[in-house]
Design a protein around this motif. Structure first.
Motif, PDB file in Angstrom:
ATOM      1  N   ILE A  20       0.841  -1.209   0.000  1.00  0.00           N
ATOM      2  CA  ILE A  20       0.000   0.000   0.000  1.00  0.00           C
ATOM      3  C   ILE A  20       0.873   1.256   0.000  1.00  0.00           C
ATOM      4  N   SER A  23       1.365   8.890   4.077  1.00  0.00           N
ATOM      5  CA  SER A  23       1.337   7.556   3.463  1.00  0.00           C
ATOM      6  C   SER A  23       1.971   6.519   4.384  1.00  0.00           C
ATOM      7  N   ALA A  62       0.300   3.673   6.728  1.00  0.00           N
ATOM      8  CA  ALA A  62       0.056   2.263   6.394  1.00  0.00           C
ATOM      9  C   ALA A  62       0.764   1.351   7.389  1.00  0.00           C
TER      10      ALA A  62
END
Length: 208
Positions: free
Chosen positions: A103, A117, A120
């Motif tokens: 991901i 980000s 994740a």
């Protein structure tokens, strides 16, 4: 063919194994068999043999065959079972981190490094503990499930706190951390009660 010493050693090892597998102490087993715990200890040390009727009662209690008490399969099956369970646990938790990495990589490639980000990996922590908790409840005893549950209780509020504080800029997000201490206390009490109830049921379980 087993000689007397080999037979005694094998029987004593298996008596210990099946008693522990049933979750019984020497005292609890002695009460079920109407023997003293010293007699149980002597059998398990190889100091003497239980008589045939006691062996029959043990087989009924443990739901095994008489031959199981002198066979080698205990030595072979126990480590193999533990290895397979550990391997499944490692692979399951590793798959969570692999998915988090995928991901993260997709976000970097297609969205040009969007902010947060790296969350994740933050969310992978509680998910890993949840997977570990589920597997430990299925396979493990004693305090391993409690350890996994503690990880879930701690990691989920921290993940929520970081999300609210860093992503949404909520100043009072710290309130989500308050739940950790009472939740840990409740979980600890619940596991103590469950452990004591389990011991009580095993102690009062009638012989078949």
């Amino acid at each position: 063919m087993l000689n007397k010493k080999e037979l005694t050693d094998k029987l004593s090892d298996n008596l210990i194994y099946y008693r522990k597998k049933a979750g019984l102490t020497q005292v609890q087993l002695a009460e079920k068999l109407n023997y003293s715990d010293k007699a149980i200890s002597k059998w398990e040390r190889g100091g003497s043999f239980p008589d045939f009727y006691v062996l029959y009662e043990l087989c009924q209690l443990y739901k095994i065959e008489l031959n199981d008490l002198i066979s080698n399969k205990v030595d072979l099956e126990k480590p193999r079972k533990h290895i397979s369970r550990r391997l499944i646990t490692i692979l399951s938790t590793s798959s969570v981190w692999l998915l988090a990495t995928i991901i993260y990589g997709v976000l970097l490639i297609f969205f040009q490094n969007p902010p947060f980000s790296w969350f994740a990996f933050i969310y992978a922590v509680p998910i890993s503990f949840i997977v570990f908790l589920i597997l430990s409840l299925i396979w493990e005893r004693k305090w391993i499930p409690f350890t996994a549950l503690s990880g879930v209780i701690i990691s989920i509020p921290i993940s929520i706190f970081l999300s609210l504080h860093l992503m949404l800029d909520i100043k009072n997000a710290w309130f989500t951390l308050i739940i950790i201490i009472p939740a840990e206390v409740i979980a600890f009490i619940a596991f103590i009660l469950k452990h004591n109830i389990s011991i009580y049921k095993k102690k009062n379980k009638p012989l078949n």
